[in-house]
Design a protein around this motif. Structure first.
Motif, PDB file in Angstrom:
ATOM      1  N   ASP A  33       1.127  -3.900 -10.343  1.00 53.31           N
ATOM      2  CA  ASP A  33       2.250  -3.259  -9.645  1.00 53.31           C
ATOM      3  C   ASP A  33       2.865  -2.129 -10.453  1.00 53.31           C
ATOM      4  OD1 ASP A  33       2.006  -4.672  -7.322  1.00 53.31           O
ATOM      5  OD2 ASP A  33       3.382  -6.265  -7.912  1.00 53.31           O
ATOM      6  N   HIS A  62       1.573   2.052  -3.707  1.00 53.11           N
ATOM      7  CA  HIS A  62       1.599   1.637  -5.115  1.00 53.11           C
ATOM      8  C   HIS A  62       0.222   1.320  -5.711  1.00 53.11           C
ATOM      9  CE1 HIS A  62       1.918  -2.650  -3.808  1.00 53.11           C
ATOM     10  NE2 HIS A  62       1.420  -2.914  -4.989  1.00 53.11           N
ATOM     11  N   HIS A 111      -5.883  -4.674  -5.267  1.00 53.66           N
ATOM     12  CA  HIS A 111      -5.300  -6.022  -5.239  1.00 53.66           C
ATOM     13  C   HIS A 111      -4.666  -6.404  -3.904  1.00 53.66           C
ATOM     14  CE1 HIS A 111      -1.596  -3.866  -6.463  1.00 53.66           C
ATOM     15  NE2 HIS A 111      -0.925  -4.928  -6.091  1.00 53.66           N
ATOM     16  N   HIS A 112      -4.447  -5.414  -3.015  1.00 52.22           N
ATOM     17  CA  HIS A 112      -3.961  -5.754  -1.665  1.00 52.22           C
ATOM     18  C   HIS A 112      -5.049  -5.583  -0.604  1.00 52.22           C
ATOM     19  CE1 HIS A 112       0.175  -6.617  -2.660  1.00 52.22           C
ATOM     20  NE2 HIS A 112       0.270  -5.502  -3.357  1.00 52.22           N
ATOM     21  N   ASP A 144      -1.891 -13.219  -7.362  1.00 49.75           N
ATOM     22  CA  ASP A 144      -0.770 -12.384  -6.899  1.00 49.75           C
ATOM     23  C   ASP A 144      -0.003 -13.095  -5.773  1.00 49.75           C
ATOM     24  OD1 ASP A 144       0.887 -10.175  -6.435  1.00 49.75           O
ATOM     25  OD2 ASP A 144      -0.581  -9.127  -5.201  1.00 49.75           O
TER      26      ASP A 144
HETATM   27 FE   LIG Z   1       1.152  -5.148  -5.384  1.00 47.44          FE
END
Ligand SMILES: [Fe+2]
Length: 439
Positions: free
Chosen positions: A232, A260, A286-287, A314
């Motif tokens: 992040d 992000h 990561h998303h 996460d």
């Molecule tokens: Fe994130």
């Protein structure tokens, strides 16, 4: 007195010092912060005539008792106070507002001493290291604080230094974080003021343990840990005040949030050394869901295996932490959410490995037993689950938590840390001692 009250006082002192650094002495924000510090001092001395906070080499102590959580939370203030020659702070019952304002001024670096004989005194009761609680602050806790510092330095406008980040990951590996067990309790640490940073360090701890459980070598865990710690960092780079405001995000804010991963990957790539590029890929992906959905749009491509590991860690930490727009869920509920997303949001093999590693009740879970006792789970797998008893059947908190084998114990229900008043991460040293560790 509980660690929570002492932490409340230290938090108020930290806020007052910070506001003095940002505003002139007569500013409303300084007045408000000093008033809050005055109230916190009253709570601190409600049951005792005087309370001594010891500023040790690596930790803060209430008298001689280690304040494990506060030592991480106020790591920066502790080292600033120590550099200014402060070894102990004595707060007397009825401490005056003026003396407390002077104390905050010392913490802010505007002053170096307080008058002798006042209601707040410095260095009156210094303790030697031998007098302080014997249980040392674990190496993992020190690395946690160093990881927070590495992330904070980016938010204060400095360039991302990957050397600090890889040093933190190395520290976690040396401290045994990848072996899971009690160290996973540390990954339950949260802080409302620095949600993103604490979340990132937790995701790193969980990812290292998950990577090891999935059979990865140290050489593979290093970039995994770096990527996890930096997932992040794009939020920090974007640094939009709207993203920090409490409450639900507007559509425009969401559009910004969705940037992000790319922002983070770019910042990492700009600082990366050969062999570390995968950390940028983890931040980018990561998303991205296992089925190719999510964001950013990678054309339906499945994310890198290491990104899939980090995605599970996460979501687990996000679900179990309290956010401004929703309450925290229990670890057990978080595992159910991950299980429901198998094959679509998450890699099914990774979720299986995570659930196997965490056990039915993951480390850090707070359980009420049918006997009435409240326990913190310290190790969920590897033989029978183990725990520490934190309160007895009558609800009284134990001074020293007692080890317990959970085999044969009947669980009446799960609790949240806020209900019990004992943050599981505070008990890391006790869990390490009970497991025969003691890093
Ligand atoms: Fe994130």
């Amino acid at each position: 007195m509980s660690e929570l009250v002492a932490r409340g006082f230290l938090r108020a002192l930290h806020h007052a010092a910070e506001s003095m650094l940002r505003h002139p002495p007569t500013h409303q924000a300084v007045e408000g912060a000093v008033t809050a510090l005055h109230q916190a001092a009253e709570a601190l001395t409600a049951a005792e005539k005087e309370v001594v906070i010891t500023v040790g080499d690596e930790a803060l102590f209430l008298g001689s008792r280690l304040l494990p959580h506060a030592s991480i939370e106020f790591h920066g203030m502790r080292s600033d106070l120590q550099q200014r020659g402060v070894d102990s702070i004595t707060v007397l019952r009825g401490a005056s507002r003026r003396d407390l304002a002077d104390l905050a001024s010392v913490a802010a670096g505007h002053g170096t001493d307080l008058p002798a004989g006042g209601t707040v005194r410095l260095n009156e009761r210094p303790l030697t290291p031998a007098q302080l609680e014997a249980r040392p602050l674990s190496g993992l806790r020190r690395t946690y604080a160093a990881s927070l510092d590495a992330l904070r330095s980016v938010s204060s406008g400095r360039r991302l230094e990957l050397g600090k980040v890889s040093g933190a990951v190395e520290g976690f590996l040396r401290g045994g974080a990848a072996e899971g067990g009690p160290s996973l309790m540390l990954a339950t640490l949260h802080n409302h003021d620095e949600t993103t940073f604490y979340h990132s360090v937790n995701v790193c701890l969980l990812s290292l343990a998950l990577g090891r459980a999935a059979g990865l070598s140290d050489d593979e865990l290093r970039p995994l840990g770096m990527g996890a710690l930096l997932i992040d960092i794009g939020r920090v780079v974007l640094d939009d005040p709207a993203l920090r405001a409490p409450g639900r995000l507007s559509n425009e804010d969401w559009a910004l949030v969705r940037l992000h991963p790319q922002e983070g990957a770019l910042a990492i790539l700009a600082a990366t050394r050969p062999g570390e590029e995968v950390a940028a890929q983890i931040a980018l992906e990561h998303h991205v869901r296992f089925d190719g959905g999510g964001y950013p749009d990678l054309g339906g491509r499945r994310p890198h295996y290491l990104s899939r590991l980090v995605a599970v860690a996460d979501v687990y930490d996000a679900v179990t932490s309290h956010r401004t727009h929703r309450p925290a869920r229990t670890p057990h509920e978080a595992l159910e959410i991950l299980s429901r997303g198998k094959g679509e949001a998450f890699d099914p093999d990774v979720v299986e490995a995570f659930i196997r590693m965490m056990g039915l009740y993951p480390p850090g879970s707070l359980l009420r037993l049918e006997s009435g006792e409240v326990v913190v789970v310290t190790a969920g797998t590897g033989g029978s689950p183990r725990a520490l008893v934190v309160s007895d059947a009558s609800g009284a908190l134990l001074e020293v938590p007692e080890p317990l084998d959970l085999a044969g114990c009947r669980v009446a229900g799960e609790l949240l840390s806020d209900d019990v008043g004992v943050p599981p991460a505070s008990l890391l040293e006790a869990a390490l001692a009970a497991s025969g560790g003691g890093r």
